[in-house]
Design an enzyme around this catalytic site. Structure first.
Site, PDB file in Angstrom:
ATOM      1  N   CYS A 113       0.843  -1.205   0.000  1.00 34.77           N
ATOM      2  CA  CYS A 113       0.000   0.000   0.000  1.00 34.77           C
ATOM      3  C   CYS A 113       0.876   1.252   0.000  1.00 34.77           C
ATOM      4  CB  CYS A 113      -0.940   0.007   1.200  1.00 34.77           C
ATOM      5  SG  CYS A 113      -2.390  -1.061   1.014  1.00 34.77           S
ATOM      6  N   ASP A 173      10.381  -6.751  -8.468  1.00 36.82           N
ATOM      7  CA  ASP A 173      10.635  -7.318  -7.146  1.00 36.82           C
ATOM      8  C   ASP A 173      12.019  -6.865  -6.674  1.00 36.82           C
ATOM      9  OD1 ASP A 173       9.404 -10.070  -5.540  1.00 36.82           O
ATOM     10  OD2 ASP A 173      11.426  -9.381  -5.040  1.00 36.82           O
ATOM     11  N   HIS A 179      -6.293  -2.810  -1.213  1.00 33.08           N
ATOM     12  CA  HIS A 179      -5.693  -3.776  -0.301  1.00 33.08           C
ATOM     13  C   HIS A 179      -6.587  -5.004  -0.140  1.00 33.08           C
ATOM     14  CE1 HIS A 179      -3.063  -5.192   2.940  1.00 33.08           C
ATOM     15  NE2 HIS A 179      -4.184  -5.735   3.391  1.00 33.08           N
ATOM     16  N   ASN A 212       1.734 -16.871  -3.782  1.00 35.36           N
ATOM     17  CA  ASN A 212       1.967 -17.570  -2.529  1.00 35.36           C
ATOM     18  C   ASN A 212       0.870 -17.165  -1.549  1.00 35.36           C
ATOM     19  OD1 ASN A 212       4.400 -18.659  -3.521  1.00 35.36           O
ATOM     20  ND2 ASN A 212       5.499 -16.794  -2.972  1.00 35.36           N
ATOM     21  N   THR A 254       4.923 -13.680   2.282  1.00 25.83           N
ATOM     22  CA  THR A 254       5.582 -12.808   3.268  1.00 25.83           C
ATOM     23  C   THR A 254       4.967 -11.421   3.302  1.00 25.83           C
ATOM     24  OG1 THR A 254       7.292 -12.177   1.668  1.00 25.83           O
ATOM     25  CG2 THR A 254       7.792 -14.038   3.118  1.00 25.83           C
ATOM     26  N   HIS A 271      -0.492 -10.430  -4.370  1.00 23.66           N
ATOM     27  CA  HIS A 271       0.379 -10.075  -5.493  1.00 23.66           C
ATOM     28  C   HIS A 271       0.628 -11.322  -6.323  1.00 23.66           C
ATOM     29  CE1 HIS A 271       2.758 -11.068  -1.916  1.00 23.66           C
ATOM     30  NE2 HIS A 271       3.596 -11.681  -2.729  1.00 23.66           N
ATOM     31  N   HIS A 298       3.465 -12.876  -8.773  1.00 25.38           N
ATOM     32  CA  HIS A 298       4.820 -12.798  -9.297  1.00 25.38           C
ATOM     33  C   HIS A 298       4.761 -13.139 -10.781  1.00 25.38           C
ATOM     34  CE1 HIS A 298       6.898 -13.123  -5.230  1.00 25.38           C
ATOM     35  NE2 HIS A 298       5.707 -13.621  -4.933  1.00 25.38           N
TER      36      HIS A 298
HETATM   37  P1  5GP Z   1       5.714 -13.359  -1.212  1.00 25.78           P
HETATM   38  O1  5GP Z   1       6.805 -14.093  -0.497  1.00 25.78           O
HETATM   39  O2  5GP Z   1       4.774 -12.687  -0.228  1.00 25.78           O
HETATM   40  O3  5GP Z   1       5.007 -14.158  -2.238  1.00 25.78           O
HETATM   41  O4  5GP Z   1       6.430 -12.242  -2.052  1.00 25.78           O
HETATM   42  C1  5GP Z   1       6.778 -10.983  -1.558  1.00 25.78           C
HETATM   43  C2  5GP Z   1       7.780 -10.418  -2.519  1.00 25.78           C
HETATM   44  O5  5GP Z   1       7.855  -9.029  -2.287  1.00 25.78           O
HETATM   45  C3  5GP Z   1       9.205 -10.978  -2.338  1.00 25.78           C
HETATM   46  O6  5GP Z   1       9.616 -11.568  -3.564  1.00 25.78           O
HETATM   47  C4  5GP Z   1      10.025  -9.751  -1.962  1.00 25.78           C
HETATM   48  O7  5GP Z   1      11.299  -9.765  -2.558  1.00 25.78           O
HETATM   49  C5  5GP Z   1       9.169  -8.600  -2.452  1.00 25.78           C
HETATM   50  N1  5GP Z   1       9.283  -7.392  -1.669  1.00 25.78           N
HETATM   51  C6  5GP Z   1       9.196  -7.282  -0.317  1.00 25.78           C
HETATM   52  N2  5GP Z   1       9.293  -6.003   0.063  1.00 25.78           N
HETATM   53  C7  5GP Z   1       9.458  -5.282  -1.084  1.00 25.78           C
HETATM   54  C8  5GP Z   1       9.625  -3.882  -1.346  1.00 25.78           C
HETATM   55  O8  5GP Z   1       9.630  -3.033  -0.460  1.00 25.78           O
HETATM   56  N3  5GP Z   1       9.756  -3.514  -2.656  1.00 25.78           N
HETATM   57  C9  5GP Z   1       9.749  -4.427  -3.665  1.00 25.78           C
HETATM   58  N4  5GP Z   1       9.894  -3.948  -4.904  1.00 25.78           N
HETATM   59  N5  5GP Z   1       9.579  -5.741  -3.457  1.00 25.78           N
HETATM   60  C10 5GP Z   1       9.446  -6.163  -2.181  1.00 25.78           C
HETATM   61 ZN    ZN Z   2      -1.797  -3.259   1.206  1.00 24.58          ZN
END
Ligand code: 5GP
Ligand code: ZN
Length: 114
Positions: free
Chosen positions: A7, A30, A46, A87, A95, A100, A102
């Site tokens: 957000c 990413d 959100h 994920n 995380t 989102h 990817h």
């Molecule tokens: P998840 O593990 O939730 O599927 O993916 C979260 C993704 O967000 C990870 O690949 C991580 O590298 C990316 N990420 C986390 N914080 C940030 C950020 O502040 N900026 C960007 N551009 N990517 C982020």
């Molecule tokens: Zn959000």
């Protein structure tokens, strides 16, 4: 101000390398790329995870996947292929709790995931 990192990116209070933006959808690189091209495509609204997605979100998901296809074309991924990953939850490896997708490409991707 929101506590959610994505957000904050939507609001502009946290920088990101944006590659696409419209009224509903944002795509950015990413921070820790796992492939030559690794983008995150998100709704601006959100939504914590797939667990909050129901039929009413159909049009928004359609927008998101249209953007994925547009980016795949523009970035030259369409011919060789690419991967979309979502994920969900702890065991799914989520995380950031702002939904989102990817978009990974630019190399042959292994299967199964770890
Ligand atoms: P998840 O593990 O939730 O599927 O993916 C979260 C993704 O967000 C990870 O690949 C991580 O590298 C990316 N990420 C986390 N914080 C940030 C950020 O502040 N900026 C960007 N551009 N990517 C982020
Ligand atoms: Zn959000």
């Amino acid at each position: 101000m929101s506590e959610c990192v994505f957000c904050k990116i939507v609001e502009g209070s946290l920088p990101a390398e944006k590659v696409y933006e419209d009224g509903d959808v944002l795509a950015f690189r990413d921070l820790h790329a796992q492939a030559p091209i690794h983008l995150l495509v998100i709704p601006k609204k959100h939504i914590s995870s797939v667990r909050e997605i129901g039929e009413e979100e159909g049009p928004l998901l359609g927008r998101i996947f249209s953007v994925v296809n547009q980016l795949a074309d523009e970035l030259g991924l369409a011919d060789k292929g690419f991967r979309i990953v979502n994920n969900c939850g702890e065991d799914g490896g989520q995380t950031v709790y702002h939904i989102h997708f990817h978009l990974l490409g630019g190399r042959a991707l292994g299967w199964p995931p770890g």
